[in-house]
Design an enzyme around this catalytic site. Sequence first.
Site, PDB file in Angstrom:
ATOM      1  N   THR A 193      -3.268   2.194  -5.243  1.00 49.71           N
ATOM      2  CA  THR A 193      -2.044   1.401  -5.175  1.00 49.71           C
ATOM      3  C   THR A 193      -2.226   0.155  -6.036  1.00 49.71           C
ATOM      4  OG1 THR A 193      -1.670   2.157  -2.936  1.00 49.71           O
ATOM      5  CG2 THR A 193      -0.659   0.073  -3.511  1.00 49.71           C
TER       6      THR A 193
ATOM      7  N   ARG B 152       6.387  11.985   3.735  1.00 51.33           N
ATOM      8  CA  ARG B 152       5.509  10.929   4.267  1.00 51.33           C
ATOM      9  C   ARG B 152       5.891   9.591   3.615  1.00 51.33           C
ATOM     10  NH1 ARG B 152       1.347   7.404   1.769  1.00 51.33           N
ATOM     11  NH2 ARG B 152      -0.050   6.819   3.444  1.00 51.33           N
TER      12      ARG B 152
ATOM     13  N   SER C  53       5.032   5.701   2.618  1.00 51.61           N
ATOM     14  CA  SER C  53       3.916   4.800   2.327  1.00 51.61           C
ATOM     15  C   SER C  53       4.158   3.411   2.910  1.00 51.61           C
ATOM     16  CB  SER C  53       3.771   4.685   0.814  1.00 51.61           C
ATOM     17  OG  SER C  53       2.909   3.641   0.474  1.00 51.61           O
ATOM     18  N   ASP C  54       3.075   2.707   3.181  1.00 51.95           N
ATOM     19  CA  ASP C  54       3.171   1.298   3.605  1.00 51.95           C
ATOM     20  C   ASP C  54       3.687   0.402   2.484  1.00 51.95           C
ATOM     21  OD1 ASP C  54       0.437   1.901   2.419  1.00 51.95           O
ATOM     22  OD2 ASP C  54       0.554  -0.287   2.288  1.00 51.95           O
TER      23      ASP C  54
ATOM     24  N   THR D 125      -3.546  -2.658   0.025  1.00 47.44           N
ATOM     25  CA  THR D 125      -3.933  -1.371  -0.551  1.00 47.44           C
ATOM     26  C   THR D 125      -4.845  -0.663   0.437  1.00 47.44           C
ATOM     27  OG1 THR D 125      -5.022  -0.302  -2.421  1.00 47.44           O
ATOM     28  CG2 THR D 125      -5.846  -2.463  -1.813  1.00 47.44           C
ATOM     29  N   GLY D 126      -4.985   0.644   0.245  1.00 45.12           N
ATOM     30  CA  GLY D 126      -5.818   1.414   1.169  1.00 45.12           C
ATOM     31  C   GLY D 126      -5.002   2.515   1.817  1.00 45.12           C
ATOM     32  N   ILE D 127      -5.465   2.997   2.928  1.00 39.55           N
ATOM     33  CA  ILE D 127      -4.775   4.094   3.614  1.00 39.55           C
ATOM     34  C   ILE D 127      -3.528   3.554   4.311  1.00 39.55           C
ATOM     35  CG2 ILE D 127      -4.986   5.909   5.356  1.00 39.55           C
ATOM     36  CD1 ILE D 127      -6.762   6.254   2.848  1.00 39.55           C
ATOM     37  N   GLY D 128      -2.374   4.057   3.891  1.00 34.99           N
ATOM     38  CA  GLY D 128      -1.109   3.517   4.375  1.00 34.99           C
ATOM     39  C   GLY D 128      -0.978   3.519   5.890  1.00 34.99           C
TER      40      GLY D 128
END
Length: 318
Positions: A180, A208, A210-211, A229-232
């Site tokens: 991201t 799905r 995303s954050d 950033t990272g796993i949503g």
Amino acid sequence: MELQVQPKLIIHGGAGSSLHGKGGLEAVRRSLHTVVEEVYSLLLSGTTASEAVVQGCYMLENDPRFNAGTGSVLQSDGQIRMSASLMDGALGRFSGVINVSRVKNPIELAQFLQTSPDRVLSDYGSAELARELQLPTYNALTELRLQEWIQERHDNFKSTMASVVAEPELAETSNARRGTIGVVALDTNGKLAAATSTGGKGFERIGRVSDSAMPAGNYATEYAAVSCTGIGEDIIDECLAARIVVRVTDGMFLKDAMQRSFTEAHHNKRDLGAIALDANGAIAWGKTSEILLAAYHDGEQIGDTLEWTGNDELTSYC
Ligand code: GLY
């Protein structure tokens, strides 16, 4: 000309599990520093924080090295669906697009929606908006992303891209990686903004969300601004960007808000990172993942986090 406020800028190109290889590191550094240099010069010439973060996102979306815009990862059905958002801290206004396809720069749609009565659009509405704005149809697919997807299909999706949102060692062979992107700026009028854009985590189910186009992943007030950033799913569970910003807005120092929020995220075994600025010009970053690909301008010089291991520290600042 004397500046009213010294501008500050921090950007990221993802967070993840590893950063091996000097070639990869230097290539990432060049990419990030180029964006910092250009966007910081815009801030010095009076560009607003909101316009500056859009320009930064635009540049990062156009760099196939990062997982946003051109170079976005493919979802489980082999399609690219991108999400982006913009929050103007001074106006307290969030806008974004979720799972948009066939546009070059999703952040442009998020920027357009800042002045719309309907400020967050999902796939169908985003496509309609792109058509209304007569944006040219664009294929964000790169050969590397296609090959990654074919390889994963071959492996029956056994190895998941979700555990690695940035994997710079790929640059050793392919000059591309996942991650991201995000930009946070403080302008010469002391105003803050944050923008974030992503191709998602790769191989996700159709639909799905995303954050990156939620206040969990991108949030700003007049006091602080954060891009994650990272796993949503981890970012959403922590509501990380809003959590940090609200803490600062309620009177906590940015450094303490970051430390507390990342201690909680670490305790909850989350895999994520964030960049942040406050209205006093403090710059901060944090991660629970092993690496964070971020670079900043502190008013005097450019710095980055590429060799920041964190060791026992989850956050750092300047
Ligand atoms: N943080 C980007 C995503 O998980 O979609």
